[in-house]
Enzyme design. Structure first.
Site, PDB file in Angstrom:
ATOM      1  N   GLY A  33       0.339  -1.140   0.101  1.00 23.13           N
ATOM      2  CA  GLY A  33      -0.190  -0.210   0.098  1.00 23.13           C
ATOM      3  C   GLY A  33       0.595   1.046   0.205  1.00 23.13           C
ATOM      4  O   GLY A  33       1.884   1.734  -0.399  1.00 23.13           O
ATOM      5  N   HIS A  74       2.349   4.591  -4.497  1.00 26.29           N
ATOM      6  CA  HIS A  74       2.867   6.164  -5.465  1.00 26.29           C
ATOM      7  C   HIS A  74       2.904   5.714  -7.179  1.00 26.29           C
ATOM      8  O   HIS A  74       2.633   4.474  -7.751  1.00 26.29           O
ATOM      9  CB  HIS A  74       4.269   6.120  -5.312  1.00 26.29           C
ATOM     10  CG  HIS A  74       5.524   5.196  -4.780  1.00 26.29           C
ATOM     11  ND1 HIS A  74       5.846   4.604  -5.893  1.00 26.29           N
ATOM     12  CD2 HIS A  74       5.767   4.808  -3.558  1.00 26.29           C
ATOM     13  CE1 HIS A  74       6.548   3.805  -5.111  1.00 26.29           C
ATOM     14  NE2 HIS A  74       6.491   3.284  -4.183  1.00 26.29           N
ATOM     15  N   GLU A  75       3.779   6.125  -7.427  1.00 19.03           N
ATOM     16  CA  GLU A  75       3.660   6.469  -8.608  1.00 19.03           C
ATOM     17  C   GLU A  75       5.181   4.870  -9.517  1.00 19.03           C
ATOM     18  O   GLU A  75       4.635   4.387 -10.416  1.00 19.03           O
ATOM     19  CB  GLU A  75       4.648   7.664  -9.930  1.00 19.03           C
ATOM     20  CG  GLU A  75       3.698   8.515 -10.434  1.00 19.03           C
ATOM     21  CD  GLU A  75       2.609   8.423 -10.893  1.00 19.03           C
ATOM     22  OE1 GLU A  75       2.368   7.693 -12.273  1.00 19.03           O
ATOM     23  OE2 GLU A  75       1.288   8.900 -10.792  1.00 19.03           O
ATOM     24  N   HIS A  98       4.226   1.999  -8.287  1.00 21.45           N
ATOM     25  CA  HIS A  98       3.403   1.293  -7.733  1.00 21.45           C
ATOM     26  C   HIS A  98       3.118   0.983  -8.700  1.00 21.45           C
ATOM     27  O   HIS A  98       2.221   0.447  -9.984  1.00 21.45           O
ATOM     28  CB  HIS A  98       2.279   0.986  -6.508  1.00 21.45           C
ATOM     29  CG  HIS A  98       3.570   1.430  -5.287  1.00 21.45           C
ATOM     30  ND1 HIS A  98       3.037   1.829  -4.691  1.00 21.45           N
ATOM     31  CD2 HIS A  98       3.349  -0.386  -4.651  1.00 21.45           C
ATOM     32  CE1 HIS A  98       3.788   1.613  -3.677  1.00 21.45           C
ATOM     33  NE2 HIS A  98       4.219   0.148  -3.748  1.00 21.45           N
ATOM     34  N   VAL A 140      11.314   4.034 -10.939  1.00 21.92           N
ATOM     35  CA  VAL A 140      10.305   5.066 -10.773  1.00 21.92           C
ATOM     36  C   VAL A 140      11.088   5.715  -9.958  1.00 21.92           C
ATOM     37  O   VAL A 140      11.038   5.409  -8.565  1.00 21.92           O
ATOM     38  CB  VAL A 140       9.143   5.106 -10.714  1.00 21.92           C
ATOM     39  CG1 VAL A 140       8.685   5.960 -11.520  1.00 21.92           C
ATOM     40  CG2 VAL A 140       8.004   4.064 -11.772  1.00 21.92           C
TER      41      VAL A 140
END
Ligand code: PAF
Length: 302
Positions: A47, A50-51, A53, A192
């Site tokens: 959880g 963010h970008e 994930h 990322v």
């Protein structure tokens, strides 16, 4: 219409998203899709999405696939005194993101659902887990492999998606899957990064503005090492010394490790003549950050 198939009928993604809190429910949701001939893709997460994930969720999302995202802050991969209690848990925001990114089923189990009190089994990958982060976080990878194998057994995905940022985790999970004949393809997506190069991590949220500025030194130092290799340097010690010096020059950071390792075995590289990973972990205040760059001298670099 089966709501699990609605996203393929051109409806807004989240209108079809199902939230499963029990193993029985997620199995039921997946079985219905599998029966309809779909491949199942799993994105395991803790959880605080963010970008990084989101890039995994989008990669997992391709026509005809059912995407399952698990959101579970796994207690067994946190050591005593680590950040299990304070790890961010923005569940509503995470569900919104899953809806926007075309997740079909979110698996949101409780700790009791995943770890009944009579459980006695742990998955241990020998060797690879002793090094790098494993040397500083004893038991961490046993927690990771145990929960990941449980998720694989529960969801039985055709493919599972992980980020290269957790390079050691990827190597350990690949080893486990090969050793235990798990029929799941492991797909690894690029790290990322923020505009300044810092790898996205749920733990970046812990950093004060000044600490966040200092955090840049890790990727800058690793890229310095990468540039040395591309310029022809092949001595791992020379490279890791330069990386350390660059981090130390920043100040305010403690180095857990900086290493040049073989990409698959994670053994220290004796000479840079095959794909290697320059990997590092630093602490800034109470926040521990990891990152890595992969360098393949056989691809024309150096
Ligand atoms: O990478 C993570 O977020 C976790 O280690 C994972 C793979 C979801 C297992 O808890």
């Amino acid at each position: 219409m089966n709501p699990l198939l609605a996203s393929d009928a051109g409806l807004a993604y989240d209108s079809a998203m199902e939230t499963a809190r029990t193993i029985a429910d997620v199995r039921r949701a997946v079985a219905a899709a599998r029966g309809a001939g779909k491949r199942i893709h799993l994105v395991p997460t803790m959880g605080a999405l963010h970008e990084g994930h989101r890039s995994l969720l989008r990669a997992a999302r391709a026509d005809g696939r059912l995407v399952v995202a698990s959101i579970f802050v796994n207690p067994t991969q946190f050591g005593p005194g680590e950040d299990f209690e304070r790890y961010p848990r923005p569940v509503e925001a995470d569900l919104d993101i899953c809806g926007q990114d075309g997740v079909d089923v979110v698996f949101l189990p409780s700790v009791a659902e995943m770890y009944p009190p009579d459980g006695r089994t742990t998955v241990h990958v020998a060797g690879l887990t002793k090094r790098l982060c494993g040397a500083h976080r004893p038991g961490h990878f046993d927690g990771v492999t145990t929960v990941v194998l449980k998720l694989f057994n529960i969801v039985q995905p055709d493919a599972a998606y992980f980020g290269q940022k957790d390079g050691q985790q990827v190597a350990v999970i690949r080893r486990m899957v090969a050793d235990l004949d798990v029929p799941t393809e492991i797909v690894v997506c690029p790290t990322v990064r923020d505009t300044d190069g810092v790898a996205l991590s749920s733990r970046n949220a812990y950093l004060e503005p000044d600490q966040r500025r200092r955090a840049r030194c890790l990727i800058e130092a690793l890229r310095l090492g990468e540039a040395m290799i591309r310029d022809g340097e092949r001595r791992p010690d020379t490279i890791t010394r330069a990386i350390r010096a660059r981090i130390e020059a920043t100040g305010g950071c403690t180095i857990d490790y900086i290493e040049a390792v073989d990409l698959a075995t994670l053994e220290p590289a004796a000479w840079i003549d095959r794909p290697c990973m320059l990997a590092g972990a630093i602490r800034i205040g109470s926040t521990r950050l990891i990152d890595n760059v992969v360098v393949d001298v056989s691809d024309g670099g150096g």
